[in-house]
Motif scaffolding. Structure first.
Motif, PDB file in Angstrom:
ATOM      1  N   VAL A  11       0.693  -0.573   0.384  1.00 37.08           N
ATOM      2  CA  VAL A  11       0.115  -0.137  -0.018  1.00 37.08           C
ATOM      3  C   VAL A  11       0.815   0.824  -0.202  1.00 37.08           C
ATOM      4  CG1 VAL A  11      -1.864  -1.191   1.052  1.00 37.08           C
ATOM      5  CG2 VAL A  11      -0.341  -0.208   2.462  1.00 37.08           C
ATOM      6  N   GLU A  12       0.249   2.139  -0.028  1.00 38.67           N
ATOM      7  CA  GLU A  12       0.922   3.823  -0.142  1.00 38.67           C
ATOM      8  C   GLU A  12       0.441   4.185   1.492  1.00 38.67           C
ATOM      9  OE1 GLU A  12       0.128   5.209  -4.920  1.00 38.67           O
ATOM     10  OE2 GLU A  12      -0.649   5.648  -3.305  1.00 38.67           O
ATOM     11  N   ASP A  15      -2.180   4.904   3.662  1.00 40.76           N
ATOM     12  CA  ASP A  15      -3.718   3.806   3.694  1.00 40.76           C
ATOM     13  C   ASP A  15      -4.016   2.988   4.866  1.00 40.76           C
ATOM     14  OD1 ASP A  15      -2.634   3.131   0.257  1.00 40.76           O
ATOM     15  OD2 ASP A  15      -3.675   4.958   0.974  1.00 40.76           O
ATOM     16  N   SER A  16      -4.627   1.583   4.894  1.00 46.76           N
ATOM     17  CA  SER A  16      -5.505   0.416   5.790  1.00 46.76           C
ATOM     18  C   SER A  16      -5.191  -0.580   5.691  1.00 46.76           C
ATOM     19  CB  SER A  16      -6.335   1.563   6.265  1.00 46.76           C
ATOM     20  OG  SER A  16      -6.202   2.908   6.994  1.00 46.76           O
ATOM     21  N   LEU A  17      -4.478  -0.875   5.852  1.00 49.83           N
ATOM     22  CA  LEU A  17      -4.838  -2.419   5.722  1.00 49.83           C
ATOM     23  C   LEU A  17      -5.613  -3.000   7.321  1.00 49.83           C
ATOM     24  CD1 LEU A  17      -1.525  -3.688   4.563  1.00 49.83           C
ATOM     25  CD2 LEU A  17      -3.572  -3.824   3.533  1.00 49.83           C
ATOM     26  N   LEU A  85      -1.100   4.308   7.905  1.00 50.77           N
ATOM     27  CA  LEU A  85       0.267   3.542   7.528  1.00 50.77           C
ATOM     28  C   LEU A  85       1.590   4.478   6.993  1.00 50.77           C
ATOM     29  CD1 LEU A  85      -0.917   0.175   6.159  1.00 50.77           C
ATOM     30  CD2 LEU A  85       0.485   0.449   7.879  1.00 50.77           C
ATOM     31  N   LYS A  86       2.723   3.827   7.344  1.00 49.30           N
ATOM     32  CA  LYS A  86       4.057   4.574   7.181  1.00 49.30           C
ATOM     33  C   LYS A  86       5.166   3.905   6.616  1.00 49.30           C
ATOM     34  CE  LYS A  86       3.662   7.337  11.230  1.00 49.30           C
ATOM     35  NZ  LYS A  86       4.151   8.427  12.186  1.00 49.30           N
ATOM     36  N   PRO A  87       6.224   3.793   5.513  1.00 48.08           N
ATOM     37  CA  PRO A  87       6.825   3.675   5.082  1.00 48.08           C
ATOM     38  C   PRO A  87       7.604   2.510   5.972  1.00 48.08           C
ATOM     39  CG  PRO A  87       6.855   5.580   4.147  1.00 48.08           C
ATOM     40  CD  PRO A  87       5.970   5.728   5.634  1.00 48.08           C
ATOM     41  N   GLU A  88       7.929   3.146   7.559  1.00 44.11           N
ATOM     42  CA  GLU A  88       8.689   2.383   8.795  1.00 44.11           C
ATOM     43  C   GLU A  88       7.468   1.369   9.306  1.00 44.11           C
ATOM     44  OE1 GLU A  88       7.981   5.759   8.378  1.00 44.11           O
ATOM     45  OE2 GLU A  88       7.678   6.794  10.198  1.00 44.11           O
ATOM     46  N   GLN A 118       3.669 -10.643   5.016  1.00 41.98           N
ATOM     47  CA  GLN A 118       4.241  -9.166   4.554  1.00 41.98           C
ATOM     48  C   GLN A 118       3.176  -8.152   3.842  1.00 41.98           C
ATOM     49  OE1 GLN A 118       7.659  -8.644   4.117  1.00 41.98           O
ATOM     50  NE2 GLN A 118       7.324  -6.544   3.680  1.00 41.98           N
ATOM     51  N   VAL A 119       4.064  -6.629   4.841  1.00 39.67           N
ATOM     52  CA  VAL A 119       2.533  -5.299   4.571  1.00 39.67           C
ATOM     53  C   VAL A 119       4.151  -4.838   4.345  1.00 39.67           C
ATOM     54  CG1 VAL A 119       2.541  -3.559   5.789  1.00 39.67           C
ATOM     55  CG2 VAL A 119       0.968  -5.651   7.017  1.00 39.67           C
ATOM     56  N   THR A 120       4.027  -4.420   2.998  1.00 42.36           N
ATOM     57  CA  THR A 120       5.429  -2.861   2.203  1.00 42.36           C
ATOM     58  C   THR A 120       4.287  -2.012   1.943  1.00 42.36           C
ATOM     59  OG1 THR A 120       6.473  -4.859   1.679  1.00 42.36           O
ATOM     60  CG2 THR A 120       6.670  -2.510   0.626  1.00 42.36           C
ATOM     61  N   VAL A 121       4.397  -0.886   2.575  1.00 40.35           N
ATOM     62  CA  VAL A 121       4.296   0.509   2.756  1.00 40.35           C
ATOM     63  C   VAL A 121       5.274   1.586   1.890  1.00 40.35           C
ATOM     64  CG1 VAL A 121       3.176   2.457   4.007  1.00 40.35           C
ATOM     65  CG2 VAL A 121       3.415   0.569   4.953  1.00 40.35           C
ATOM     66  N   SER A 122       4.530   2.368   0.859  1.00 37.59           N
ATOM     67  CA  SER A 122       5.559   2.578  -0.242  1.00 37.59           C
ATOM     68  C   SER A 122       5.197   4.458   0.167  1.00 37.59           C
ATOM     69  CB  SER A 122       5.773   2.858  -1.370  1.00 37.59           C
ATOM     70  OG  SER A 122       4.513   2.621  -1.884  1.00 37.59           O
ATOM     71  N   SER A 123       5.601   5.153   0.143  1.00 35.56           N
ATOM     72  CA  SER A 123       6.234   6.842   0.286  1.00 35.56           C
ATOM     73  C   SER A 123       5.449   7.255  -1.107  1.00 35.56           C
ATOM     74  CB  SER A 123       7.307   7.206   0.835  1.00 35.56           C
ATOM     75  OG  SER A 123       8.362   6.666   0.309  1.00 35.56           O
TER      76      SER A 123
END
Length: 123
Positions: A11-12, A15-17, A85-88, A118-123
Motif C-alpha cells: 500500500v501507499e 493507507d489502511s490494512l 500507514l507509514k513506510p517504517e 508481508q506488509v509493504t508501505v511505499s512513500s
C-alpha cells in the motif's frame, strides 16, 4: 494451536490494512494474543497485545493511535486494523498466542506463532 496470518499487502503511505489471524484450536479463547513485526535486518518487535477476553490491550508507542487490535473468540480470529500507514511500518507481521491470558510485550512469552504476512508501505 495453529495460527494463520493473512491480510498483508503493498500500500501507499496513509493507507489502511486489516490483518487477520485465525486459530485452529478451540483453546484460542483462553490465550493472550499479540502481533509482532520484523523488518529486514532487524529484530522481531512487539506491535500490539490483547487479553483472552479482549478487554485489555496494549501497543508499542510507534503504532499507538494508528493501530487497533481486536479479537472475536466465536470466530477464533484476531485482527489488527492498521491506519495511517507509514513506510517504517514495512515488515513481516506475525501473530502469536501465549498461555498467560493477556497480551504481553515479550516475544519469549509466546508459545505459538503464525507464518507471517508481508506488509509493504511505499512513500
Amino acid at each position: 494451536v495453529q495460527l494463520q496470518a493473512s491480510g498483508g499487502g503493498q500500500v501507499e503511505a496513509g493507507d489502511s490494512l486489516r490483518l487477520s489471524c485465525t486459530a485452529s484450536a478451540r483453546t484460542f479463547s483462553n490465550n493472550g494474543m499479540g502481533w509482532f513485526r520484523q523488518a529486514p535486518g532487524k529484530e522481531r518487535d512487539f506491535v500490539a497485545g490483547i487479553s483472552w477476553r479482549g478487554d485489555s490491550t496494549n501497543y508499542a508507542d510507534s503504532v499507538k493511535g494508528r493501530f487497533t487490535i481486536s479479537r472475536d473468540n466465536a470466530k477464533n480470529t484476531m485482527y489488527l486494523q492498521m491506519n495511517s500507514l507509514k513506510p517504517e511500518d514495512t515488515a513481516v507481521y506475525y501473530c502469536a498466542a501465549n498461555l498467560r491470558g493477556f497480551g504481553t510485550r515479550s516475544a519469549s512469552d509466546y508459545r505459538y506463532w503464525g507464518q507471517g504476512t508481508q506488509v509493504t508501505v511505499s512513500s
